[in-house]
Design an enzyme around this catalytic site. Structure first.
Site, mmCIF file in Angstrom:
data_model
loop_
_atom_site.group_PDB
_atom_site.id
_atom_site.type_symbol
_atom_site.label_atom_id
_atom_site.label_comp_id
_atom_site.label_asym_id
_atom_site.label_seq_id
_atom_site.Cartn_x
_atom_site.Cartn_y
_atom_site.Cartn_z
ATOM 1 N N GLU A 6 0.873 -1.216 -0.058
ATOM 2 C CA GLU A 6 -0.093 -0.193 0.052
ATOM 3 C C GLU A 6 0.829 1.296 -0.098
ATOM 4 O O GLU A 6 1.737 1.364 0.812
ATOM 5 C CB GLU A 6 -0.844 0.154 1.302
ATOM 6 C CG GLU A 6 -1.845 1.278 1.224
ATOM 7 C CD GLU A 6 -2.871 1.280 2.410
ATOM 8 O OE1 GLU A 6 -2.856 0.353 3.216
ATOM 9 O OE2 GLU A 6 -3.688 2.609 2.638
ATOM 10 N N ASN A 43 -4.270 5.163 -1.867
ATOM 11 C CA ASN A 43 -5.465 5.846 -1.356
ATOM 12 C C ASN A 43 -5.800 6.974 -2.088
ATOM 13 O O ASN A 43 -5.223 7.961 -2.487
ATOM 14 C CB ASN A 43 -4.976 6.285 0.324
ATOM 15 C CG ASN A 43 -4.851 5.113 1.099
ATOM 16 O OD1 ASN A 43 -5.642 4.724 1.527
ATOM 17 N ND2 ASN A 43 -3.585 4.857 1.231
ATOM 18 N N GLU A 84 -8.061 2.555 -3.107
ATOM 19 C CA GLU A 84 -8.669 2.238 -1.662
ATOM 20 C C GLU A 84 -9.573 3.610 -1.763
ATOM 21 O O GLU A 84 -9.021 4.837 -1.666
ATOM 22 C CB GLU A 84 -7.845 2.220 -0.689
ATOM 23 C CG GLU A 84 -7.049 1.014 -0.824
ATOM 24 C CD GLU A 84 -6.188 0.773 0.382
ATOM 25 O OE1 GLU A 84 -6.136 1.373 1.682
ATOM 26 O OE2 GLU A 84 -5.352 -0.342 0.529
ATOM 27 N N GLU A 138 -6.186 -4.436 8.462
ATOM 28 C CA GLU A 138 -5.071 -3.552 8.614
ATOM 29 C C GLU A 138 -4.545 -3.483 10.324
ATOM 30 O O GLU A 138 -5.362 -3.651 10.745
ATOM 31 C CB GLU A 138 -5.121 -2.291 7.861
ATOM 32 C CG GLU A 138 -6.423 -1.486 7.967
ATOM 33 C CD GLU A 138 -6.605 -0.498 7.703
ATOM 34 O OE1 GLU A 138 -6.243 -0.234 6.312
ATOM 35 O OE2 GLU A 138 -7.240 0.521 8.307
HETATM 36 P P1 C2E Z 1 -4.919 4.163 6.007
HETATM 37 O O1 C2E Z 1 -5.291 4.136 4.600
HETATM 38 O O2 C2E Z 1 -5.911 3.600 7.228
HETATM 39 O O3 C2E Z 1 -3.214 3.688 6.108
HETATM 40 C C1 C2E Z 1 -3.041 2.890 7.209
HETATM 41 C C2 C2E Z 1 -2.208 3.830 8.077
HETATM 42 O O4 C2E Z 1 -2.264 2.998 9.546
HETATM 43 C C3 C2E Z 1 -0.997 4.303 7.725
HETATM 44 O O5 C2E Z 1 -0.923 5.602 8.591
HETATM 45 C C4 C2E Z 1 -0.146 3.262 8.378
HETATM 46 O O6 C2E Z 1 1.248 3.791 8.431
HETATM 47 C C5 C2E Z 1 -0.770 2.972 9.747
HETATM 48 N N1 C2E Z 1 -0.202 1.447 10.201
HETATM 49 C C6 C2E Z 1 -0.146 0.388 9.312
HETATM 50 N N2 C2E Z 1 0.135 -0.595 10.075
HETATM 51 C C7 C2E Z 1 -0.110 -0.319 11.638
HETATM 52 C C8 C2E Z 1 -0.175 -0.957 12.639
HETATM 53 O O7 C2E Z 1 -0.002 -2.004 12.710
HETATM 54 N N3 C2E Z 1 -0.537 -0.190 13.670
HETATM 55 C C9 C2E Z 1 -0.783 0.994 13.708
HETATM 56 N N4 C2E Z 1 -1.540 1.826 14.836
HETATM 57 N N5 C2E Z 1 -1.108 1.703 12.525
HETATM 58 C C10 C2E Z 1 -0.561 1.104 11.395
HETATM 59 P P2 C2E Z 1 -0.284 6.903 7.663
HETATM 60 O O8 C2E Z 1 0.551 6.400 6.767
HETATM 61 O O9 C2E Z 1 0.009 7.779 8.590
HETATM 62 O O10 C2E Z 1 -1.495 7.255 6.772
HETATM 63 C C11 C2E Z 1 -2.614 7.597 7.553
HETATM 64 C C12 C2E Z 1 -3.770 7.827 6.423
HETATM 65 O O11 C2E Z 1 -3.487 8.839 5.800
HETATM 66 C C13 C2E Z 1 -3.951 6.601 5.916
HETATM 67 O O12 C2E Z 1 -4.938 5.744 6.314
HETATM 68 C C14 C2E Z 1 -4.855 7.091 4.442
HETATM 69 O O13 C2E Z 1 -6.086 7.205 4.725
HETATM 70 C C15 C2E Z 1 -4.375 8.587 4.333
HETATM 71 N N6 C2E Z 1 -3.192 8.496 3.628
HETATM 72 C C16 C2E Z 1 -1.956 8.130 3.376
HETATM 73 N N7 C2E Z 1 -1.516 8.234 2.016
HETATM 74 C C17 C2E Z 1 -2.423 8.916 1.445
HETATM 75 C C18 C2E Z 1 -2.540 9.339 -0.092
HETATM 76 O O14 C2E Z 1 -1.721 9.268 -0.798
HETATM 77 N N8 C2E Z 1 -3.966 10.100 -0.347
HETATM 78 C C19 C2E Z 1 -4.770 10.139 0.439
HETATM 79 N N9 C2E Z 1 -5.915 10.771 -0.037
HETATM 80 N N10 C2E Z 1 -4.727 9.587 1.762
HETATM 81 C C20 C2E Z 1 -3.725 9.070 1.960
HETATM 82 CA CA CA Z 2 -5.664 2.971 2.961
HETATM 83 CA CA CA Z 3 -7.298 1.951 6.406
#
Ligand code: C2E
Ligand code: CA
Ligand code: CA
Length: 571
Positions: free
Chosen positions: A326, A381, A413, A500
């Site tokens: 992802e 995403n 997603e 996830e």
């Molecule tokens: P998401 O799609 O739910 O992405 C998963 C988030 O959970 C990611 O945070 C990831 O680092 C975190 N995560 C993964 N494994 C674990 C785990 O085992 N425990 C916990 N506590 N967290 C875990 P991240 O990278 O901070 O991303 C946060 C959100 O930001 C993402 O949630 C997604 O909704 C958004 N996002 C990230 N990249 C993009 C993008 O390019 N475009 C858009 N529109 N949204 C994005």
């Molecule tokens: Ca996601």
């Molecule tokens: Ca998610």
């Protein structure tokens, strides 16, 4: 100052007189013309008295036979004199009427320039001088002035859904209710759109009086308005700044500063959930400054390629095989370091650069993933904002074509919040993406409000159980039944599931009991940058192109859709 009686607010005479194009200016011109007409009339009266005396006495004496008839020239002069008198008088009367009409028209124009025609409140132009007047009065006594700045939380929606006439009716009602709630001596202005400002004199020892006014405004707005048989519901958010609580820096506390601070406080009231009021505090200004620095940084960073994709492994929980990644956005900010998407995505959405950012990231991710084993998928995403764009599917296809990347390896997603937007448009976008072979998954499942109907109408390929349920598997008794329910829902609807947020072995073991799932989480590794992904894949023989030997590796089956040559981003 007497705060007892309610006064409807009108522009003060002093304010009106000072405005450009005011009646005062018109009156001067009118008076100048009056003087000319009056001069003609006066001169003809004097001539009439002089001439008339001579001619009339001669005429009487001639009639009595004592003298000869008056000189014909003098008689003509007298007649001319009378004509002039009549002309002068007529002109004077006309001018007086003209001046009166002009004065009235100019007063109207002035009123229009200073007030809002819809609500009759002051406008943005006149609220400053009026508030400064209140501040001067407050300084003389020992009172203070508070500005309550407010706007409706959903006004655009009202206009869109119920029409502009309903919107106007709502604004008028809000203005009238606000005026009724304001103490005497207050000033109410409509600053534009659905934004209003009230300047209220109050006793600084009793600021709760201002709180009560704000509460009344909020309560009154919450009653909504019945328009043509339909109830228009609304709420409003109020920001308050008062002259006794701020230091103008150089000591100047004026309307401008109060309005600015009240605006910042209103922004906070909105951010805190709307339908509430907030007093201005100096820290708010700092926060706003940081926010505007972030905005500038994001705009600049977009031009400099500071937004980079990170990748998180996705695993087949049954076999333990790596099945894809992802892509998660990161900001390599020169001043802040590595910043997470939770900080910058919402701002990028608000300032309208989310689509540009997302396309930059996806383009880079496609270049990165083109080097991976073609059996590995790439998930990206997408923000709900992007799904408002009818051309979204075309944009994605263009990126795929440019990167020569097979659509079947891409998974998009979208979160449940997308489903509350224009479902029709989302449905057609999803359909055209799917027709191209792109898979669509429903992200963060369980946190939104998607109904089963929505799950059925939108042809998703997969649902992702939100990490909040998965992470707490084993530690919270409530999580297991939720995960189990979602897993069995997926089975019944033939929707594959990704879990996830797998952080522990216990969570992993618990998940395995629910069937054949995909999973991701810190247990398998944190999201990493492209170079680290390449190292990991190289170790496992999953790179399409071996950087050491610079030759094509003998890869496993399912090669048909592999790009015929790896893109040249690796060294
Ligand atoms: P998401 O799609 O739910 O992405 C998963 C988030 O959970 C990611 O945070 C990831 O680092 C975190 N995560 C993964 N494994 C674990 C785990 O085992 N425990 C916990 N506590 N967290 C875990 P991240 O990278 O901070 O991303 C946060 C959100 O930001 C993402 O949630 C997604 O909704 C958004 N996002 C990230 N990249 C993009 C993008 O390019 N475009 C858009 N529109 N949204 C994005
Ligand atoms: Ca996601
Ligand atoms: Ca998610």
């Amino acid at each position: 100052m007497d705060l007892g009686e309610v006064r409807l607010v009108e522009p003060s005479p002093a304010l009106a007189a000072n405005a450009p194009g005011s009646p005062a200016q018109g009156r001067v011109e009118g008076a100048q013309r009056d003087v000319v007409a009056l001069g003609i009339a006066t001169a003809s009266i004097i001539m009439f008295v002089g001439n008339g005396g001579t001619v009339l006495s001669q005429a009487i004496r001639s009639w009595m036979g004592v003298d000869r008839p008056p000189d014909q020239m003098l008689v003509n002069a007298l007649l001319l004199n009378v004509a002039l008198l009549i002309f002068g008088w007529r002109r004077y009367v006309d001018l007086m009427r003209e001046v009166e009409e002009r004065r009235h028209a100019e007063e109207q124009a002035c009123l229009l320039a200073l007030t809002d025609p819809l609500t009759g409140c002051l406008n943005r132009r006149s609220v400053g001088p009026a508030t400064d007047g209140l501040l001067a009065l407050a300084r003389e006594g020992s009172s203070a002035v508070a500005i309550l700045l407010f706007d409706l939380d959903n006004f655009k929606n009202v206009n869109d859904v119920s029409g502009h006439r309903a919107g106007d009716a709502l604004l008028s009602a809000i203005a009238a209710r606000t005026q009724a709630a304001l103490p005497a001596g207050s000033v109410l202005a409509r600053l534009g759109g659905d934004e209003f400002a009230a300047a209220v004199p109050f006793d600084p020892a009793r600021p709760e009086a201002v709180d009560r006014i704000a509460e009344t405004l909020i309560r009154e707005a919450a009653q909504g308005l019945e328009h043509e048989g339909v109830l228009i519901e609304t709420t409003l958010s109020v920001g308050i700044a008062s002259s006794d609580r701020i230091d103008g820096g150089d000591g100047v506390i004026d309307a401008q500063l109060l309005l600015h601070n009240a605006d910042i406080a209103m922004y906070h009231a909105k951010k805190a959930g709307r339908n509430r009021h907030h007093w201005f505090e100096p820290e708010m200004a700092n926060e706003l400054r940081l926010r505007s620095e972030l905005e500038t940084g994001i705009r600049r960073g977009l031009g400099r390629g500071e937004f980079v994709p990170y990748y998180e492994q996705q695993i087949d929980l049954e076999s333990g095989d790596l099945v894809g990644f992802e892509m998660l956005a990161r900001w390599n900010s020169p001043s802040l370091g590595l910043v997470g998407p939770d900080i910058f995505i919402p701002i990028a959405e608000e300032i309208g650069v989310i689509a540009e950012m997302s396309e930059q990231l996806i383009a880079q991710a496609l270049r990165d993933a083109a080097e991976w084993d073609p059996a590995l998928t790439l998930s990206v995403n997408i923000s709900p904002i992007q799904l408002r764009d009818p051309w979204f599917a075309q944009r994605i296809l263009r990126l795929l074509v440019e990167a020569n990347f097979p659509p079947s390896r891409l998974e998009i997603e979208i979160t449940e919040s997308c489903l509350h937007e224009n479902v029709g448009l989302v449905q057609s976008l999803v359909t055209s993406l799917k027709n191209q072979g792109i898979a669509i998954s429903l992200d963060d499942f369980g946190t939104g409000y998607s109904s089963l109907t929505q799950l059925q109408t939108l042809p998703f390929d997969r649902i992702k159980i939100d990490r909040s349920f998965v992470t707490s598997l084993g530690s919270s008794a409530e999580s297991a039944p939720i995960v189990e329910t979602i897993a069995s829902l997926g089975k019944r609807m033939s929707l594959p599931i990704t879990a996830e947020g797998i952080e522990t072995r216990e969570a992993l073991e618990a998940l395995r009991a629910y069937g054949k799932l995909k999973g991701q989480g810190y247990l398998y590794g944190r999201p990493v940058e492209a170079a680290k992904v390449r190292d990991l894949l190289a170790e496992r023989g999953l790179l399409l192109h071996d950087p050491q030997r610079d030759t094509l590796l003998d890869l496993r089956p399912a090669r048909e859709d592999a790009p015929d040559k790896a893109s040249g981003t690796h060294g």
